[in-house]
Design a protein around this motif. Structure first.
Motif, PDB file in Angstrom:
ATOM      1  N   SER A   1       2.852   0.720  10.615  1.00 28.03           N
ATOM      2  CA  SER A   1       3.949   0.541   9.665  1.00 28.03           C
ATOM      3  C   SER A   1       4.127  -0.931   9.294  1.00 28.03           C
ATOM      4  O   SER A   1       4.279  -1.282   8.121  1.00 28.03           O
ATOM      5  CB  SER A   1       5.234   1.108  10.264  1.00 28.03           C
ATOM      6  OG  SER A   1       6.331   0.856   9.434  1.00 28.03           O
ATOM      7  N   LEU A   2       4.128  -1.807  10.304  1.00 27.65           N
ATOM      8  CA  LEU A   2       4.268  -3.241  10.040  1.00 27.65           C
ATOM      9  C   LEU A   2       3.085  -3.770   9.245  1.00 27.65           C
ATOM     10  O   LEU A   2       3.259  -4.579   8.324  1.00 27.65           O
ATOM     11  CB  LEU A   2       4.388  -4.020  11.349  1.00 27.65           C
ATOM     12  CG  LEU A   2       5.740  -4.028  12.016  1.00 27.65           C
ATOM     13  CD1 LEU A   2       5.660  -4.742  13.357  1.00 27.65           C
ATOM     14  CD2 LEU A   2       6.772  -4.694  11.131  1.00 27.65           C
ATOM     15  N   GLY A   3       1.902  -3.340   9.604  1.00 30.15           N
ATOM     16  CA  GLY A   3       0.708  -3.759   8.863  1.00 30.15           C
ATOM     17  C   GLY A   3       0.819  -3.392   7.399  1.00 30.15           C
ATOM     18  O   GLY A   3       0.550  -4.216   6.512  1.00 30.15           O
ATOM     19  N   ASP A   4       1.236  -2.163   7.118  1.00 33.15           N
ATOM     20  CA  ASP A   4       1.407  -1.720   5.732  1.00 33.15           C
ATOM     21  C   ASP A   4       2.468  -2.540   5.012  1.00 33.15           C
ATOM     22  O   ASP A   4       2.299  -2.928   3.857  1.00 33.15           O
ATOM     23  CB  ASP A   4       1.780  -0.235   5.679  1.00 33.15           C
ATOM     24  CG  ASP A   4       0.619   0.675   6.038  1.00 33.15           C
ATOM     25  OD1 ASP A   4      -0.546   0.205   6.040  1.00 33.15           O
ATOM     26  OD2 ASP A   4       0.874   1.860   6.323  1.00 33.15           O
ATOM     27  N   CYS A   5       3.568  -2.817   5.697  1.00 32.27           N
ATOM     28  CA  CYS A   5       4.660  -3.585   5.105  1.00 32.27           C
ATOM     29  C   CYS A   5       4.185  -4.985   4.723  1.00 32.27           C
ATOM     30  O   CYS A   5       4.454  -5.467   3.620  1.00 32.27           O
ATOM     31  CB  CYS A   5       5.837  -3.647   6.067  1.00 32.27           C
ATOM     32  SG  CYS A   5       7.275  -4.498   5.403  1.00 32.27           S
ATOM     33  N   PHE A   6       3.483  -5.647   5.635  1.00 33.60           N
ATOM     34  CA  PHE A   6       2.980  -6.991   5.347  1.00 33.60           C
ATOM     35  C   PHE A   6       1.938  -6.963   4.227  1.00 33.60           C
ATOM     36  O   PHE A   6       1.948  -7.821   3.345  1.00 33.60           O
ATOM     37  CB  PHE A   6       2.406  -7.641   6.608  1.00 33.60           C
ATOM     38  CG  PHE A   6       3.426  -8.364   7.439  1.00 33.60           C
ATOM     39  CD1 PHE A   6       3.622  -9.727   7.287  1.00 33.60           C
ATOM     40  CD2 PHE A   6       4.203  -7.694   8.374  1.00 33.60           C
ATOM     41  CE1 PHE A   6       4.561 -10.418   8.054  1.00 33.60           C
ATOM     42  CE2 PHE A   6       5.142  -8.362   9.143  1.00 33.60           C
ATOM     43  CZ  PHE A   6       5.327  -9.729   8.976  1.00 33.60           C
ATOM     44  N   ARG A   7       1.050  -5.969   4.238  1.00 33.91           N
ATOM     45  CA  ARG A   7       0.049  -5.861   3.166  1.00 33.91           C
ATOM     46  C   ARG A   7       0.723  -5.637   1.813  1.00 33.91           C
ATOM     47  O   ARG A   7       0.317  -6.221   0.817  1.00 33.91           O
ATOM     48  CB  ARG A   7      -0.924  -4.722   3.460  1.00 33.91           C
ATOM     49  CG  ARG A   7      -1.984  -5.079   4.444  1.00 33.91           C
ATOM     50  CD  ARG A   7      -3.022  -3.957   4.590  1.00 33.91           C
ATOM     51  NE  ARG A   7      -3.686  -4.098   5.850  1.00 33.91           N
ATOM     52  CZ  ARG A   7      -3.279  -3.567   7.010  1.00 33.91           C
ATOM     53  NH1 ARG A   7      -2.213  -2.814   7.066  1.00 33.91           N
ATOM     54  NH2 ARG A   7      -3.952  -3.778   8.112  1.00 33.91           N
ATOM     55  N   ASP A   8       1.744  -4.780   1.794  1.00 30.98           N
ATOM     56  CA  ASP A   8       2.469  -4.521   0.551  1.00 30.98           C
ATOM     57  C   ASP A   8       3.096  -5.790  -0.011  1.00 30.98           C
ATOM     58  O   ASP A   8       3.314  -5.897  -1.220  1.00 30.98           O
ATOM     59  CB  ASP A   8       3.565  -3.467   0.765  1.00 30.98           C
ATOM     60  CG  ASP A   8       3.013  -2.069   0.973  1.00 30.98           C
ATOM     61  OD1 ASP A   8       1.809  -1.847   0.719  1.00 30.98           O
ATOM     62  OD2 ASP A   8       3.793  -1.190   1.417  1.00 30.98           O
ATOM     63  N   GLU A   9       3.391  -6.748   0.862  1.00 30.92           N
ATOM     64  CA  GLU A   9       3.993  -8.014   0.436  1.00 30.92           C
ATOM     65  C   GLU A   9       2.936  -9.098   0.170  1.00 30.92           C
ATOM     66  O   GLU A   9       3.274 -10.263  -0.023  1.00 30.92           O
ATOM     67  CB  GLU A   9       4.994  -8.503   1.491  1.00 30.92           C
ATOM     68  CG  GLU A   9       6.227  -7.634   1.591  1.00 30.92           C
ATOM     69  CD  GLU A   9       7.036  -7.607   0.301  1.00 30.92           C
ATOM     70  OE1 GLU A   9       7.189  -8.677  -0.325  1.00 30.92           O
ATOM     71  OE2 GLU A   9       7.496  -6.512  -0.076  1.00 30.92           O
ATOM     72  N   GLY A  10       1.654  -8.706   0.175  1.00 28.10           N
ATOM     73  CA  GLY A  10       0.591  -9.630  -0.197  1.00 28.10           C
ATOM     74  C   GLY A  10      -0.033 -10.429   0.925  1.00 28.10           C
ATOM     75  O   GLY A  10      -0.820 -11.345   0.676  1.00 28.10           O
ATOM     76  N   PHE A  11       0.271 -10.094   2.166  1.00 30.01           N
ATOM     77  CA  PHE A  11      -0.323 -10.790   3.304  1.00 30.01           C
ATOM     78  C   PHE A  11      -1.690 -10.201   3.632  1.00 30.01           C
ATOM     79  O   PHE A  11      -1.918  -9.003   3.445  1.00 30.01           O
ATOM     80  CB  PHE A  11       0.557 -10.648   4.550  1.00 30.01           C
ATOM     81  CG  PHE A  11       1.851 -11.398   4.500  1.00 30.01           C
ATOM     82  CD1 PHE A  11       1.958 -12.658   5.081  1.00 30.01           C
ATOM     83  CD2 PHE A  11       2.971 -10.855   3.892  1.00 30.01           C
ATOM     84  CE1 PHE A  11       3.154 -13.360   5.050  1.00 30.01           C
ATOM     85  CE2 PHE A  11       4.173 -11.545   3.851  1.00 30.01           C
ATOM     86  CZ  PHE A  11       4.264 -12.799   4.439  1.00 30.01           C
ATOM     87  N   ASP A  12      -2.590 -11.033   4.140  1.00 29.95           N
ATOM     88  CA  ASP A  12      -3.816 -10.550   4.766  1.00 29.95           C
ATOM     89  C   ASP A  12      -3.464 -10.302   6.225  1.00 29.95           C
ATOM     90  O   ASP A  12      -2.932 -11.190   6.896  1.00 29.95           O
ATOM     91  CB  ASP A  12      -4.936 -11.587   4.665  1.00 29.95           C
ATOM     92  CG  ASP A  12      -5.462 -11.727   3.246  1.00 29.95           C
ATOM     93  OD1 ASP A  12      -5.414 -10.746   2.492  1.00 29.95           O
ATOM     94  OD2 ASP A  12      -5.925 -12.829   2.906  1.00 29.95           O
ATOM     95  N   VAL A  13      -3.746  -9.097   6.720  1.00 26.68           N
ATOM     96  CA  VAL A  13      -3.258  -8.673   8.031  1.00 26.68           C
ATOM     97  C   VAL A  13      -4.403  -8.392   8.994  1.00 26.68           C
ATOM     98  O   VAL A  13      -5.383  -7.746   8.632  1.00 26.68           O
ATOM     99  CB  VAL A  13      -2.384  -7.399   7.884  1.00 26.68           C
ATOM    100  CG1 VAL A  13      -1.958  -6.867   9.235  1.00 26.68           C
ATOM    101  CG2 VAL A  13      -1.178  -7.675   7.004  1.00 26.68           C
TER     102      VAL A  13
END
Length: 124
Positions: free
Chosen positions: A23-35
Motif C-alpha cells: 500500500s505504501l509503495g503504491d502511494c509513493f509511486r502514485d506521487e511520483g517517487f521511485d520506490v
C-alpha cells in the motif's frame, strides 16, 4: 546531496507487514517517487549495500528479525549523511529520536502525510 524538486525522488520503504508495504509503495509511486521496497531490516540493508541512489527512507521501527528501523536509518545515514528519514511505529514505547532531517509518525497514519513529509524533507 538533496534532489532538485523536478528530479524523481528515490525512497526505500521498509515495512514487515506485507499489505502495508504494498500500500505504501503504491502511494509513493502514485506521487511520483521511485520506490524500493524491503520487507525486513535485513533486506533493507541489502538494498542499501547495492549502492543505488536513495533520497529518503521510510521505515517501521519494530521490524521482525534482528535489524530494527533504527538500524536501517543509521546504515542509510552512514552511506548518505543527508538522507531524509521517516520513522513509523504502532508502539507507544517507540519514542522518536531527535534526528535532523527526520519525522516520526504514529500508526495508524495517513499515507499522504508520509509522502508530503518526504517531499518536504528532500527538497529543503
Amino acid at each position: 546531496m538533496k534532489s532538485l524538486p523536478d528530479d524523481n525522488l528515490h525512497v526505500l520503504i521498509v515495512e514487515d507487514d506485507a499489505i502495508l508495504l504494498l500500500s505504501l509503495g503504491d502511494c509513493f509511486r502514485d506521487e511520483g517517487f521511485d520506490v524500493v521496497e524491503a520487507g525486513s531490516g535485513e533486506q533493507a540493508l541489502d538494498e542499501i549495500a547495492n549502492g543505488n541512489r536513495l533520497d529518503a527512507v521510510c521505515t517501521d521501527i519494530q521490524l521482525g528479525g534482528s535489524v530494527t528501523g533504527w538500524d536501517v536509518a543509521d546504515a542509510c545515514r552512514q552511506r548518505w549523511p543527508e538522507i531524509a528519514v521517516l520513522y513509523a511505529s504502532g508502539d507507544i514505547a517507540s519514542m522518536p529520536r531527535p534526528v535532523e532531517d527526520s519525522r516520526y509518525f504514529s500508526k495508524p497514519y495517513n499515507p499522504a502525510e508520509l509522502t508530503e513529509a518526504c517531499r518536504e524533507l528532500c527538497t529543503v
